[in-house]
Design an enzyme around this catalytic site. Structure first.
Site, mmCIF file in Angstrom:
data_model
loop_
_atom_site.group_PDB
_atom_site.id
_atom_site.type_symbol
_atom_site.label_atom_id
_atom_site.label_comp_id
_atom_site.label_asym_id
_atom_site.label_seq_id
_atom_site.Cartn_x
_atom_site.Cartn_y
_atom_site.Cartn_z
ATOM 1 C CD GLU A 148 -1.501 3.452 -9.281
ATOM 2 O OE1 GLU A 148 -1.082 4.486 -8.747
ATOM 3 O OE2 GLU A 148 -1.279 2.323 -8.839
ATOM 4 C CG ASP A 169 -4.582 1.655 -0.965
ATOM 5 O OD1 ASP A 169 -3.580 0.940 -0.724
ATOM 6 O OD2 ASP A 169 -4.504 2.872 -1.228
ATOM 7 C CG ASP A 224 2.172 3.155 -3.262
ATOM 8 O OD1 ASP A 224 1.243 2.716 -3.961
ATOM 9 O OD2 ASP A 224 1.987 3.786 -2.192
HETATM 10 O O1 MIG Z 1 -1.635 7.499 -0.721
HETATM 11 O O2 MIG Z 1 2.616 4.753 1.086
HETATM 12 O O3 MIG Z 1 -1.385 1.404 -1.816
HETATM 13 O O4 MIG Z 1 0.069 0.290 0.275
HETATM 14 O O5 MIG Z 1 0.851 1.994 2.361
HETATM 15 C C1 MIG Z 1 -1.336 6.300 -0.088
HETATM 16 C C2 MIG Z 1 1.401 4.776 1.751
HETATM 17 C C3 MIG Z 1 0.000 5.807 -0.528
HETATM 18 C C4 MIG Z 1 -0.828 3.602 -1.063
HETATM 19 C C5 MIG Z 1 -0.453 2.153 -1.095
HETATM 20 C C6 MIG Z 1 -0.296 1.643 0.305
HETATM 21 C C7 MIG Z 1 0.743 2.449 1.037
HETATM 22 C C8 MIG Z 1 0.359 3.933 1.030
HETATM 23 N N1 MIG Z 1 0.182 4.372 -0.356
#
Ligand code: MIG
Length: 801
Positions: free
Chosen positions: A410, A485, A407
């Site tokens: 980016e 998200d 995650d």
């Molecule tokens: O700032 O890990 O897109 O799927 O549950 C949020 C917590 C960070 C974003 C991800 C989401 C995940 C969440 N993450």
């Protein structure tokens, strides 16, 4: 046109006339009087690369996007010259380069018709601030031309009339038309006059695409740095464009383990252990099939990657084992931000070895994410990727985690206006040092790549499973993906449908949305409709954020629970069908989802359809995207289709109304299809079964289908231990033939096929198997007759009256 207001304007510069031409095997170089060089490389007969240098010299030729495994070689190459042009011919394409302007036009080598031509063509602007150029390309756009692809853009399937930017961005609760979001996939395919072509602009800087938005007869693309470097890919079938693009940027290196195609349940976050167990137990109690359970950031100790919070998870190895005994594979999240903490091994090692990204003047790139202040590994450095892969040893080999979820790659940074690193951050870029402007879009892919190699190594002899949020072209080689998200709204259900289709058209089939929506909470009805769509995406996972309430299949009441179970069961029955589609994807680059335009491009009605799509080769799906629906109008593509629920046959090429109460959605099967089905299982491998069902949909005429199988995990399939059953169906008035040709050496455990013949227009009087008349058990319903045969038949011949 294509002005850039952020940067110093020096005005556009253009190539002048060609003064020199050289040919070196497959590469032609044209140099202009003002020292612009155009390099034209014939990659294949239908794939030509165009590369421009503005001051005589090219950069080192390096690409993360193009795979070393890409097919190369052509049947034919000839270069000629007339007064005004150089003319390059392959067996598929004719490319003309105009001597005066360096402008390019491309024609079909068979019918000599124009496919695509430069408008201004290549031009550029010098970048005062950063050096180098802002490189630009403009092409003429035909009136009837349509555009598709570009990865995860949350818009209608056809991109015409719109402008986009590619810059991977953390986009919590993005909306329809938000641009950019998480991915940067600078590839599109276009169709005009029944000829489809594609353009892959392999440039990792921020890129822009304009599809007849600014001027209705011009399509353009440009980048904030780097080279004008693009591949022109000719079809003329759109499916071949997508296959060739996928070949160029890479098919998944390994098949996913079959369990990864099952149903996944996720939440931010399930903890402590007792909560995880409660969830998995409820799945089993309620008999809703499920194969994977996810641990989000709270399983870690203070969000430190590769650690566990021992208060919540005192003995992860035992827990993972117990979950596995119950058929659940554990997938855990791993983010790129490494907490600045000298007591923390991973941080200390990264610091000692100098693996973290630095700012231009030397300090480390410091940014706030979940653990607080962090440093970030430079995944664009081979040594760092190697280190990162090694960090997975304990998680995978020892604890037994089966999948990793990347995650925030980016990369995302909190509390800063641009949500990411500043532009000046330095990256290795595999030995081509550069700033973040060039490395940003590829960062997430390189993280997923390193993660993939770690899993591959430590899960061996099992297959790895990785999921990533950010991606650039080529990421599909290593990982699956989700769309980030999204929100629990009806509009987002439509967005998820469009995104999954567009990702598949962009070479990335192993994709899915957060079912039910990540932000906010869905009503039961929306959740049910989303499940119905989600079970027809290659990646199928429910996920949501904890602050918005529960989102397990059973929290919306019994009616919804039953609907979810019904559709998840369909997914599990169709696993052999999906696995076959996946095989075609990794073998030939065939997209698993086909937007209607890709399925039947000749029918111009398909060019603007967004809702309907074909799943695999033979199943047409159309989600219900509105509340309180009793059904909907949808376009059925040409040919005859069976209603999956009723066996009613409809003739396509038109819009029809289809009934679909909440426990139902429009699903159709192409006539002549052979659809393999497993019995319902609570997880992959739960049951030993001796029989697989083949649903055969009678067609007057011929049709082909396939069934791929192997051990469902491991690598033996790469050594030929798979089986690919090719079915050929021939339907006549009072006769029906199903031929089977098997390739590969794998022998599945089951021995029989239960062949269910839908709509056979006669009653079976005799059955021959491999030319021998046999007595077989037959059974009948109002629309089908079924017989059970040994799975190794080569020809089943039915006679009737
Ligand atoms: O700032 O890990 O897109 O799927 O549950 C949020 C917590 C960070 C974003 C991800 C989401 C995940 C969440 N993450």
């Amino acid at each position: 046109m294509i002005v850039n207001t952020e940067l110093e304007q020096k005005g556009n510069l253009f190539p002048s006339e060609i003064t020199d031409y050289k040919k070196d095997v497959d590469t032609l170089s044209f140099t202009t009087k003002n020292n612009v060089v155009l390099q034209v490389t014939v990659v294949r007969d239908s794939v030509i690369r165009f590369r421009y240098a503005t001051s005589g010299k090219f950069e080192k030729d390096f690409s993360y996007g193009v795979t070393i495994h890409a097919s190369r070689g052509y049947n034919f190459l000839d270069v000629a010259e007339d007064k005004t042009h150089y003319i390059i011919k392959t067996s598929k394409l004719i490319c003309k380069v105009e001597k005066l302007s360096l402008q390019v036009s491309l024609y079909d080598a068979l019918d000599l018709k124009l496919i695509n031509e430069d408008e201004i063509g290549f031009h550029w602007e010098e970048s005062y601030e950063f050096g180098g150029d802002i490189v630009k390309m403009s092409k003429a756009c035909q009136k009837s031309e349509s555009f598709y692809g570009l990865g995860d853009k949350p818009v209608e399937v056809n991109l015409k009339g719109k402008r986009f930017e590619n810059w991977a961005t953390d986009s919590y609760a993005f909306g329809k038309n938000t641009d950019p979001i998480y991915k940067a996939i600078p590839f599109y395919t276009a169709i005009q006059d029944n000829k489809a072509y594609g353009i892959f602009f392999d440039n990792t800087f921020k890129t822009h695409f304009d599809f007849a938005h600014e001027r209705r007869n011009v399509t353009s693309f440009w980048a904030q740095g780097g080279e004008m470097n693009y591949y022109f890919i000719y079809g003329p079938k759109m499916e071949d464009v997508v296959k060739n693009y996928t070949d160029l940027t890479g098919k998944p290196h390994t098949l996913p383990p079959l369990w990864a195609l099952g149903f996944h349940q996720c939440k931010w976050s399930y903890y402590p252990e007792s909560n995880v167990k409660e969830i998995t137990k409820t799945f089993r109690d309620l008999k809703i099939p499920c194969d994977a359970i996810y641990l989000d950031i709270d399983y870690m100790d203070g969000f430190r990657c590769f650690t566990w919070d021992k208060k919540y998870f005192p003995d992860p190895k035992r827990m993972v084992k117990e979950l596995e005994d119950d058929g659940f594979k554990t997938v855990v999240i791993i983010d790129p931000g490494i907490k600045i903490d000298l007591e923390y091994d991973v941080f200390k090692e990264g610091l000692d070895k100098d693996y973290f990204c630095k700012r231009a003047d030397g300090p480390y790139m410091k940014g706030k994410v979940w653990p607080g202040e962090c440093y970030f590994p430079d995944y664009t450095k081979p040594e760092v990727r190697e280190w990162w892969s090694g960090l997975f040893q304990e998680l995978i080999e020892d604890i037994g985690v089966k999948g990793v979820w990347n995650d925030m790659n980016e990369p995302a940074v909190m509390d800063v206006p641009n949500k990411s690193f500043p532009d000046d951050v330095r990256h290795d870029y595999d030995g081509n040092p550069c700033s973040h402007r060039k490395a940003h879009n590829i960062y997430g892919t390189q993280m997923a790549r390193a993660t993939y190699h770690g899993l591959k190594k430590y899960a061996y002899p099992k297959r790895p499973f990785v999921i990533t949020r950010s991606a650039y072209s080529g990421a599909q080689r290593y990982t699956s993906t989700w769309m980030g998200d999204n929100v629990a709204t009806w509009e987002h259900l439509a967005i998820a449908n469009n995104q999954a289709q567009r990702m598949a058209m962009s070479g990335f089939s192993f994709a899915g949305s957060d079912i039910g929506g990540f932000a906010e909470q869905p009503q039961g009805e929306l959740f049910a409709r989303w499940i119905q769509l989600g079970v027809f995406h290659a990646f199928c996972r429910v996920h949501s954020s904890g602050d918005h309430g529960d989102q397990e299949p059973w929290v919306f009441g019994e009616e919804i629970t039953d609907i979810v179970r019904k559709f998840v069961e369909i997914r599990y029955q169709l696993l052999p069908y999906l696995y076959t589609a996946f095989w075609n994807h990794i073998d030939k680059g065939t997209p698993i989802l086909k937007s209607l335009v890709l399925f039947d491009q000749e029918d111009i009605h398909t060019h603007y359809r967004s809702d309907e799509f074909v799943y695999g080769e033979h199943i047409l799906v159309c989600p219900i995207l509105e509340p309180n629906a009793k059904g909907r109008r949808m376009y059925v593509p040409r040919g005859k289709w069976y209603n999956f629920w009723t066996d009613e046959v409809v003739k396509g090429g038109k819009e029809i109304w289809v009934d679909a109460d909440l426990d139902n959605m429009p699903i159709f099967i192409k006539e002549g299809a052979v659809i393999p089905k497993y019995p319902v299982q609570q997880y992959v491998g739960e049951k030993k079964f001796d029989e697989v069902t083949l649903d055969v949909y009678y067609k007057h005429g011929k049709e082909k289908s396939q069934l791929y199988d192997d051990a469902h995990d491991g690598y033996d399939y790469k050594k030929g231990r798979y089986s690919l059953r090719n079915f050929k169906l021939t339907g006549k008035k009072k006769e029906f033939i199903l031929q089977q040709h098997k390739e590969g050496t794998f022998d599945a455990a089951y021995t029989k096929f239960n062949i269910v013949l839908h709509n056979l227009p006669f009653t079976i009087t005799s059955v021959q198997i491999d030319n021998v008349e046999v007595e077989v058990n037959q059974s009948k319903t109002s629309t089908s007759q079924s017989i059970t045969v040994n799975k190794e038949f080569t020809e089943l011949h039915l006679f009737g009256k």
